[in-house]
Design an enzyme around this catalytic site. Structure first.
Site, PDB file in Angstrom:
ATOM      1  N   TRP A  58       0.797  -1.225   0.000  1.00 42.26           N
ATOM      2  CA  TRP A  58       0.000   0.000   0.000  1.00 42.26           C
ATOM      3  C   TRP A  58       0.830   1.277   0.000  1.00 42.26           C
ATOM      4  O   TRP A  58       0.289   2.364  -0.144  1.00 42.26           O
ATOM      5  CB  TRP A  58      -0.915   0.015   1.240  1.00 42.26           C
ATOM      6  CG  TRP A  58      -0.246  -0.480   2.495  1.00 42.26           C
ATOM      7  CD1 TRP A  58      -0.373  -1.737   3.033  1.00 42.26           C
ATOM      8  CD2 TRP A  58       0.660   0.219   3.353  1.00 42.26           C
ATOM      9  NE1 TRP A  58       0.396  -1.850   4.161  1.00 42.26           N
ATOM     10  CE2 TRP A  58       1.037  -0.665   4.382  1.00 42.26           C
ATOM     11  CE3 TRP A  58       1.184   1.520   3.357  1.00 42.26           C
ATOM     12  CZ2 TRP A  58       1.932  -0.312   5.396  1.00 42.26           C
ATOM     13  CZ3 TRP A  58       2.062   1.881   4.355  1.00 42.26           C
ATOM     14  CH2 TRP A  58       2.434   0.976   5.362  1.00 42.26           C
ATOM     15  N   ASN A  59       2.136   1.194   0.189  1.00 42.14           N
ATOM     16  CA  ASN A  59       2.869   2.445   0.470  1.00 42.14           C
ATOM     17  C   ASN A  59       3.054   3.348  -0.749  1.00 42.14           C
ATOM     18  O   ASN A  59       3.205   4.557  -0.597  1.00 42.14           O
ATOM     19  CB  ASN A  59       4.201   2.142   1.163  1.00 42.14           C
ATOM     20  CG  ASN A  59       5.154   1.389   0.278  1.00 42.14           C
ATOM     21  OD1 ASN A  59       4.731   0.690  -0.650  1.00 42.14           O
ATOM     22  ND2 ASN A  59       6.426   1.516   0.546  1.00 42.14           N
ATOM     23  N   LYS A 114      -2.879  -8.022  -7.859  1.00 46.58           N
ATOM     24  CA  LYS A 114      -3.626  -8.044  -6.584  1.00 46.58           C
ATOM     25  C   LYS A 114      -3.064  -6.893  -5.746  1.00 46.58           C
ATOM     26  O   LYS A 114      -2.014  -7.002  -5.131  1.00 46.58           O
ATOM     27  CB  LYS A 114      -3.395  -9.386  -5.879  1.00 46.58           C
ATOM     28  CG  LYS A 114      -4.455  -9.809  -4.874  1.00 46.58           C
ATOM     29  CD  LYS A 114      -4.698  -8.891  -3.691  1.00 46.58           C
ATOM     30  CE  LYS A 114      -3.719  -8.999  -2.564  1.00 46.58           C
ATOM     31  NZ  LYS A 114      -3.990  -7.987  -1.495  1.00 46.58           N
ATOM     32  N   GLY A 134       6.570  -6.350  -0.826  1.00 46.44           N
ATOM     33  CA  GLY A 134       5.923  -6.298   0.482  1.00 46.44           C
ATOM     34  C   GLY A 134       6.920  -6.668   1.560  1.00 46.44           C
ATOM     35  O   GLY A 134       8.130  -6.506   1.399  1.00 46.44           O
ATOM     36  N   SER A 135       6.394  -7.205   2.636  1.00 46.86           N
ATOM     37  CA  SER A 135       7.247  -7.503   3.783  1.00 46.86           C
ATOM     38  C   SER A 135       8.113  -8.736   3.534  1.00 46.86           C
ATOM     39  O   SER A 135       7.738  -9.627   2.758  1.00 46.86           O
ATOM     40  CB  SER A 135       6.371  -7.743   5.008  1.00 46.86           C
ATOM     41  OG  SER A 135       5.505  -8.825   4.756  1.00 46.86           O
ATOM     42  N   GLU A 147      10.655  -7.876  -3.886  1.00 47.02           N
ATOM     43  CA  GLU A 147      11.088  -6.536  -3.455  1.00 47.02           C
ATOM     44  C   GLU A 147      10.600  -6.385  -2.023  1.00 47.02           C
ATOM     45  O   GLU A 147       9.408  -6.165  -1.791  1.00 47.02           O
ATOM     46  CB  GLU A 147      10.458  -5.456  -4.348  1.00 47.02           C
ATOM     47  CG  GLU A 147      10.860  -5.538  -5.807  1.00 47.02           C
ATOM     48  CD  GLU A 147      12.289  -5.114  -6.067  1.00 47.02           C
ATOM     49  OE1 GLU A 147      12.912  -4.510  -5.176  1.00 47.02           O
ATOM     50  OE2 GLU A 147      12.806  -5.417  -7.155  1.00 47.02           O
ATOM     51  N   LEU A 148      11.516  -6.527  -1.064  1.00 48.88           N
ATOM     52  CA  LEU A 148      11.081  -6.656   0.324  1.00 48.88           C
ATOM     53  C   LEU A 148      11.514  -5.456   1.176  1.00 48.88           C
ATOM     54  O   LEU A 148      11.755  -4.381   0.657  1.00 48.88           O
ATOM     55  CB  LEU A 148      11.598  -7.981   0.883  1.00 48.88           C
ATOM     56  CG  LEU A 148      11.277  -9.202  -0.014  1.00 48.88           C
ATOM     57  CD1 LEU A 148      11.898 -10.466   0.537  1.00 48.88           C
ATOM     58  CD2 LEU A 148       9.773  -9.379  -0.201  1.00 48.88           C
ATOM     59  N   CYS A 167      10.155   1.825   1.664  1.00 42.82           N
ATOM     60  CA  CYS A 167      11.090   0.714   1.899  1.00 42.82           C
ATOM     61  C   CYS A 167      12.534   1.158   1.908  1.00 42.82           C
ATOM     62  O   CYS A 167      13.357   0.579   2.603  1.00 42.82           O
ATOM     63  CB  CYS A 167      10.874  -0.357   0.843  1.00 42.82           C
ATOM     64  SG  CYS A 167      10.924   0.302  -0.818  1.00 42.82           S
ATOM     65  N   GLU A 182      12.686  -3.203  10.514  1.00 41.91           N
ATOM     66  CA  GLU A 182      12.074  -2.143   9.710  1.00 41.91           C
ATOM     67  C   GLU A 182      10.859  -1.601  10.466  1.00 41.91           C
ATOM     68  O   GLU A 182       9.916  -2.348  10.732  1.00 41.91           O
ATOM     69  CB  GLU A 182      11.633  -2.723   8.369  1.00 41.91           C
ATOM     70  CG  GLU A 182      11.049  -1.672   7.451  1.00 41.91           C
ATOM     71  CD  GLU A 182      10.583  -2.271   6.131  1.00 41.91           C
ATOM     72  OE1 GLU A 182       9.891  -3.304   6.155  1.00 41.91           O
ATOM     73  OE2 GLU A 182      10.896  -1.681   5.091  1.00 41.91           O
TER      74      GLU A 182
HETATM   75  P1  NAP Z   1       2.680  -7.159   3.157  1.00 43.75           P
HETATM   76  O1  NAP Z   1       1.852  -7.288   4.356  1.00 43.75           O
HETATM   77  O2  NAP Z   1       3.766  -8.150   2.938  1.00 43.75           O
HETATM   78  O3  NAP Z   1       1.661  -7.146   1.931  1.00 43.75           O
HETATM   79  C1  NAP Z   1       2.072  -6.943   0.605  1.00 43.75           C
HETATM   80  C2  NAP Z   1       1.033  -7.538  -0.334  1.00 43.75           C
HETATM   81  O4  NAP Z   1       0.982  -8.947  -0.128  1.00 43.75           O
HETATM   82  C3  NAP Z   1      -0.389  -7.027  -0.083  1.00 43.75           C
HETATM   83  O5  NAP Z   1      -1.084  -6.978  -1.307  1.00 43.75           O
HETATM   84  C4  NAP Z   1      -0.948  -8.116   0.806  1.00 43.75           C
HETATM   85  O6  NAP Z   1      -2.374  -8.181   0.799  1.00 43.75           O
HETATM   86  C5  NAP Z   1      -0.337  -9.344   0.171  1.00 43.75           C
HETATM   87  N1  NAP Z   1      -0.282 -10.509   1.043  1.00 43.75           N
HETATM   88  C6  NAP Z   1      -0.273 -10.551   2.399  1.00 43.75           C
HETATM   89  N2  NAP Z   1      -0.257 -11.836   2.828  1.00 43.75           N
HETATM   90  C7  NAP Z   1      -0.257 -12.616   1.728  1.00 43.75           C
HETATM   91  C8  NAP Z   1      -0.260 -14.026   1.501  1.00 43.75           C
HETATM   92  N3  NAP Z   1      -0.269 -14.887   2.506  1.00 43.75           N
HETATM   93  N4  NAP Z   1      -0.262 -14.479   0.226  1.00 43.75           N
HETATM   94  C9  NAP Z   1      -0.257 -13.622  -0.812  1.00 43.75           C
HETATM   95  N5  NAP Z   1      -0.285 -12.269  -0.659  1.00 43.75           N
HETATM   96  C10 NAP Z   1      -0.262 -11.776   0.582  1.00 43.75           C
HETATM   97  O7  NAP Z   1       3.394  -5.740   3.081  1.00 43.75           O
HETATM   98  P2  NAP Z   1       2.738  -4.305   3.304  1.00 43.75           P
HETATM   99  O8  NAP Z   1       2.524  -4.123   4.757  1.00 43.75           O
HETATM  100  O9  NAP Z   1       1.610  -4.116   2.364  1.00 43.75           O
HETATM  101  O10 NAP Z   1       3.920  -3.364   2.784  1.00 43.75           O
HETATM  102  C11 NAP Z   1       4.952  -2.976   3.582  1.00 43.75           C
HETATM  103  C12 NAP Z   1       6.210  -3.772   3.270  1.00 43.75           C
HETATM  104  O11 NAP Z   1       6.520  -3.685   1.887  1.00 43.75           O
HETATM  105  C13 NAP Z   1       7.412  -3.230   3.981  1.00 43.75           C
HETATM  106  O12 NAP Z   1       8.157  -4.279   4.532  1.00 43.75           O
HETATM  107  C14 NAP Z   1       8.207  -2.553   2.871  1.00 43.75           C
HETATM  108  O13 NAP Z   1       9.575  -2.440   3.098  1.00 43.75           O
HETATM  109  C15 NAP Z   1       7.911  -3.418   1.707  1.00 43.75           C
HETATM  110  N6  NAP Z   1       8.167  -2.709   0.461  1.00 43.75           N
HETATM  111  C16 NAP Z   1       9.263  -3.047  -0.304  1.00 43.75           C
HETATM  112  C17 NAP Z   1       9.550  -2.343  -1.469  1.00 43.75           C
HETATM  113  C18 NAP Z   1      10.740  -2.679  -2.328  1.00 43.75           C
HETATM  114  O14 NAP Z   1      10.762  -2.239  -3.468  1.00 43.75           O
HETATM  115  N7  NAP Z   1      11.704  -3.431  -1.848  1.00 43.75           N
HETATM  116  C19 NAP Z   1       8.726  -1.306  -1.854  1.00 43.75           C
HETATM  117  C20 NAP Z   1       7.638  -0.987  -1.056  1.00 43.75           C
HETATM  118  C21 NAP Z   1       7.348  -1.696   0.097  1.00 43.75           C
HETATM  119  P3  NAP Z   1      -3.220  -7.358   1.907  1.00 43.75           P
HETATM  120  O15 NAP Z   1      -3.013  -5.938   1.590  1.00 43.75           O
HETATM  121  O16 NAP Z   1      -4.603  -7.809   1.733  1.00 43.75           O
HETATM  122  O17 NAP Z   1      -2.630  -7.732   3.239  1.00 43.75           O
END
Ligand code: NAP
Length: 468
Positions: free
Chosen positions: A146-147, A170, A223-224, A245-246, A279, A376
């Site tokens: 979402w960020n 998604k 994501g995370s 990309e975590l 991130c 983080e």
């Molecule tokens: P997240 O909880 O890992 O969620 C990311 C995406 O994955 C969302 O669409 C989420 O859906 C989905 N998801 C969650 N659980 C899942 C599962 N079991 N199976 C499949 N998909 C699943 O991360 P976030 O809180 O949205 O984002 C923050 C994280 O993203 C931070 O750690 C940040 O550092 C990282 N990030 C990394 C980068 C990069 O380029 N390296 C860029 C931006 C952000 P829901 O929304 O429905 O939970």
């Protein structure tokens, strides 16, 4: 409150076949602004099927035609910048300026930078008598956070489609409304049906089912690190390609002889803009021990003018955290920092509600083994660390499970040498502006694969050797 019932697949908006809705919150006042219907398994199957059916013709289309569609999408985004920025302000809580520039306009700039280099990209390499042909991998599941609700999708969609893949996106549950606008733009552009598809719903059901789908050839996840590990398992099970990309815990290393004020403000801005939900945020500021007092003075001076509040108001830099969960998570980290003995130089508290606001917080007298320096936080929290020698500064910066980003401020040649020794995918030297042609991605637990620019195409291409 608006209700969204539709998903996008097979070139059309389609009624979702479920009774499940997820609410979207304006985290500045905690009001529900929309509810969005989730995809059922049947919907996901249909979206993947539609992407699968479209793959053959899209992958064989002249690359110039694929680029032309992407150019039209970039233009469509640019035509609706204000609407996108307003939506980001509402559902994410970034300030108006940040939503306009870093969220919306930046997506267009990055697309155009990739398209410019794509014009010279060759899908065939002649090697002696043989050819290496580069072709799309298949259907890509793009799962995004979402960020940066527009640009995280763009960073996957652009290289995936240019390379000849089709996609099922998604988006994050907290920020589906910006994604809706993108799907609408793509619908207006008239991309061939099935090339771009979007399904909404929770990660644990919709994301999980999509990533596991047997017809997905590649999972592209941002994501995370925690969910990234799960994607690794899923990819392993189906021998699927994977882009991850975590998270990150990046450092700004200040070297004596550099501009301390510029270094401090750059690091601070990365944890203030977007409420530090970035991130690549430089959430560890590493300065020589004998410059700690100067650093504190600069921070106090800078933070006194930082406005926290309703992100739709002019002059506000720091809005609310995206959700109650994220707000609580950041407050827990702040409590942990205090408990482990770091000193609160600034902030350190929640702001009285309504809304998920947190005071911009700076910790000093911290060490790199503290939780606030290792994990983080993804919030407006900066941790200042000190060093005695440049070797120690490099060691502190590299002593992290993450390896996403970094920055060095100092005398030019020395700063460049230190940049080369940081174990991260990106390093910014002396406040250089970001060039969207350069790749973005991480080392270590920050993932693998690269986004941005022409480098991103590699992750979405298969190489076929043809012997003649
Ligand atoms: P997240 O909880 O890992 O969620 C990311 C995406 O994955 C969302 O669409 C989420 O859906 C989905 N998801 C969650 N659980 C899942 C599962 N079991 N199976 C499949 N998909 C699943 O991360 P976030 O809180 O949205 O984002 C923050 C994280 O993203 C931070 O750690 C940040 O550092 C990282 N990030 C990394 C980068 C990069 O380029 N390296 C860029 C931006 C952000 P829901 O929304 O429905 O939970």
């Amino acid at each position: 409150m608006k209700t969204y019932d539709k998903l996008y697949y097979d070139g059309q908006w389609q009624e979702a076949k479920s009774d499940d809705y997820r609410e979207v919150i304006n985290s500045a006042n905690e009001e529900v602004i929309a509810k969005v219907k989730s995809a059922s398994k049947e919907d996901i199957d249909l979206a993947v099927q539609s992407a699968n059916e479209a793959f053959d013709s899209w992958s064989q289309l002249d690359p110039k035609d694929r680029a032309s569609y992407l150019e039209q999408i970039a233009q469509g985004i640019e035509d609706r910048l204000d609407e996108i920025a307003e939506t980001v302000v509402l559902e994410l809580g970034s300030s108006r300026d940040f939503s306009q520039s870093a969220q919306a306009q930046n997506a267009v700039n990055e697309m155009r930078a990739t398209l410019k280099d794509f014009a010279d990209f060759s899908f065939v390499d002649q090697v002696d008598q043989g050819q290496v042909v580069k072709e799309g991998t298949g259907v890509v599941a793009c799962i995004t956070p979402w960020n940066f609700p527009l640009n995280q999708i763009q960073r996957k969609m652009t290289p995936a489609l240019l390379a000849g893949n089709t996609v099922v996106v998604k988006p994050a549950s907290e920020t589906p409304l910006t994604a809706y606008i993108l799907a609408d733009i793509i619908h207006q552009v008239g991309l061939p049906k099935g090339v771009f598809n979007m399904v909404f719903g929770s990660g644990s059901s919709v994301g999980d089912y999509l990533a596991d789908h047997p017809d997905i050839a590649l999972i592209s996840f941002t994501g995370s690190t925690e969910v990234g590990r799960l994607m690794y398992q899923k990819a392993g099970k189906g021998i699927k390609r994977l882009v991850l990309e975590l998270g990150g815990k990046s450092a700004m290393v200040f070297l004596e002889g550099g501009d301390l004020e510029a270094a401090v403000k750059q690091a601070a801005d990365t944890v203030l803009d977007n409420q530090g939900q970035t991130c690549s945020a430089l959430s560890r500021l590493i300065v020589p021990g004998d410059r700690l007092e100067d650093t504190k003075a600069i921070l106090k001076d800078y933070y006194q003018d930082i406005q926290v509040g309703d992100p739709s108001q002019d002059g506000v830099k720091v809005g609310p955290m995206v959700s109650k969960d994220q707000y609580q998570r950041v407050l827990d980290y702040i409590a942990k920092g205090k408990e482990e003995g770091a000193q609160v130089l600034l902030g350190g508290q929640a702001v009285e509600g309504p809304g998920y606001f947190i005071q911009p917080t700076v910790f000093t007298e911290a060490t790199n083994d503290m939780t606030i320096a290792r994990e983080e936080i993804f919030g407006p929290v900066l941790t200042v660390l000190t060093y005695d020698s440049v070797e120690e500064a490099i060691a502190i910066a590299n002593d992290s499970p993450y390896g996403l980003s970094g920055a060095v401020t100092g005398p030019k040649d020395e700063a460049f040498e230190v940049a080369k020794r940081l174990r991260t995918g990106n390093v910014n030297v002396n406040q250089a502006s970001r060039n969207p042609r350069l790749p973005f991605g991480g080392y270590k637990e920050s993932g693998f694969g690269r986004e941005n620019g022409i480098y991103a195409l590699d992750d979405y291409l298969e190489l076929k050797a043809i012997f003649e």
